[in-house]
Design an enzyme around this catalytic site. Sequence first.
Site, PDB file in Angstrom:
ATOM      1  CD  GLU A   4      -3.023  -0.887   0.201  1.00 58.38           C
ATOM      2  OE1 GLU A   4      -3.235   0.262  -0.232  1.00 58.38           O
ATOM      3  OE2 GLU A   4      -3.656  -1.888  -0.182  1.00 58.38           O
ATOM      4  CB  THR A   6      -0.410  -4.709   2.476  1.00 54.79           C
ATOM      5  OG1 THR A   6      -1.761  -5.103   2.262  1.00 54.79           O
ATOM      6  CG2 THR A   6       0.373  -4.863   1.189  1.00 54.79           C
ATOM      7  CB  THR A  62       9.751   4.950   0.469  1.00 54.20           C
ATOM      8  OG1 THR A  62       9.628   6.367   0.495  1.00 54.20           O
ATOM      9  CG2 THR A  62       9.246   4.430   1.808  1.00 54.20           C
ATOM     10  CG  ASP A  63      12.585   9.597  -0.058  1.00 48.78           C
ATOM     11  OD1 ASP A  63      11.392   9.239   0.056  1.00 48.78           O
ATOM     12  OD2 ASP A  63      12.926  10.618  -0.699  1.00 48.78           O
ATOM     13  CD  GLU A  64       6.956   9.120   1.552  1.00 47.55           C
ATOM     14  OE1 GLU A  64       6.108   9.182   2.449  1.00 47.55           O
ATOM     15  OE2 GLU A  64       6.684   9.216   0.340  1.00 47.55           O
ATOM     16  CE1 TYR A 110       4.294   3.498   1.401  1.00 46.72           C
ATOM     17  CE2 TYR A 110       5.330   5.661   1.600  1.00 46.72           C
ATOM     18  CZ  TYR A 110       5.243   4.416   0.981  1.00 46.72           C
ATOM     19  OH  TYR A 110       6.106   4.102  -0.051  1.00 46.72           O
ATOM     20  CB  SER A 154       3.592   0.174   7.186  1.00 48.38           C
ATOM     21  OG  SER A 154       3.556   0.857   5.951  1.00 48.38           O
ATOM     22  CE  LYS A 155       7.913   0.344   1.322  1.00 49.73           C
ATOM     23  NZ  LYS A 155       7.675  -0.779   0.361  1.00 49.73           N
ATOM     24  CG  ASP A 165      -0.071  20.821   5.372  1.00 51.90           C
ATOM     25  OD1 ASP A 165       0.031  20.071   4.382  1.00 51.90           O
ATOM     26  OD2 ASP A 165       0.899  21.372   5.929  1.00 51.90           O
TER      27      ASP A 165
END
Length: 378
Positions: free
Chosen positions: A86, A102, A135-137, A184, A187-188, A314
């Site tokens: 996701e 997921t 991801t860089d996040e 998100y 979770s990553k 925002d």
Amino acid sequence: MKRTIVITGGAGFIGSHVVRLFVNQYPDYRIINLDKLTYAGNLANLSDIEHKPNYRFVRMDICDFDAFLALMQEEHVDGIIHLAAESHVDRSIKDPFTFARTNVMGTLSLLQAAKVYWESLPEKYEGKRFYHISTDEVYGALEMTHPEGIPAPFTTQASSGAKHEAYGEEFFLETTKYNPHSPYSASKASSDHFVRAFHDTYGMPTIVTNCSNNYGPYQFPEKLIPLFINNIRQRKPLPVYGKGENVRDWLYVEDHARAIDTIFHRGTVAETYNIGGFNEWKNIDIIKVVINTVDRLLGRKEGEDLDLITFVTDRLGHDMRYAIDSRKLQRELGWEPSLQFEEGIEKTVRWYLDHQDWMDNITSGDYERYYDDMYKNR
Ligand code: NAD
Ligand code: TYD
């Protein structure tokens, strides 16, 4: 060398580019696209390669341990490139459980099935690879120490490879401490830790890469660039979060797919590589570029649609700045982004305008209802 590789999430945005590249570039490999086909998965993304003899599609949920183990045994899988996830921050804010299921449990399920299968073989982990796309996040947010931008090339050590303006002196390095803020990215981050734990505990040959924001064809139109291209075309409002000052680092999706190819084949096991093109943009600036490009390509007066920009509440916990330092990948494996941003965005806008049927097909169904629900109270 023949290989059998499962690419998870191959019907999604980045996954479809990776599947296409591997199917076309490696006719001796067997490429299995494993995808659940959630709202974000679309087999139309792969219609040009679906009849190739080295390609197979399997509809499966990555959380289904038994089914995945059986597939590995049946196909003698020796490589996994894991993209299924996701992937949209706004959805994770509304529904974090789906992201944990997921992204965390699904990744763990794949790892455990790969462990059981590979450890059952005489050669065990020899010649095997579990490559996890992240991801860089996960690194959190960087400060905007230079809100007006430092023009490239600038001088700090981390940024000497820069080709574009930067909005701060700090960059995400492979050694940057994880500090995720959204459900998100949390979770990553968790899935990245599990992948590394399977290397450290069981000796599984894993690799993790962390990439910046991707753009290009086949991206689901809930993400900034395709959403805005579609809205500009239809003269619908463009919902800009906050003041549009947040900075993202953009990479053309085919350059990411090439990096994945390079790293899958030549990356060092247990290493992490950051992937990015030193291409930071404030949202509001990129939005203006997109508006001007759409207007020009549609034969409208350039800038005619700037008044579609609508500042809205925002995003909760909105990370201020992402900026990747990808010099390790450039130095060790010789990867470089191939496209300048101006070229990439022109190609991208042209693609969406030329594939209106693809867009209409997606935006007519469940997504449209979800989107209405997301924005009606803004
Ligand atoms: P996407 O949302 O376009 O595609 C995700 C794919 O995964 C879809 O095809 C979906 O059907 C499939 N999927 C979702 N849940 C599944 C499940 N339970 N079982 C099997 N398949 C499932 O995502 P994307 O933008 O292509 O991102 C792909 C990967 O790259 C993700 O892991 C994401 O975290 C990572 N990533 C994305 C970006 C970006 O800018 N898009 C940047 C860096 C990293
Ligand atoms: P997005 O494409 O969702 O990617 P990510 O959140 O993973 O970076 O968003 C990119 C940037 O654009 C992000 O700062 C949020 C902003 N944004 C808007 O201002 N309006 C929108 O409608 C969307 C989808 C994003």
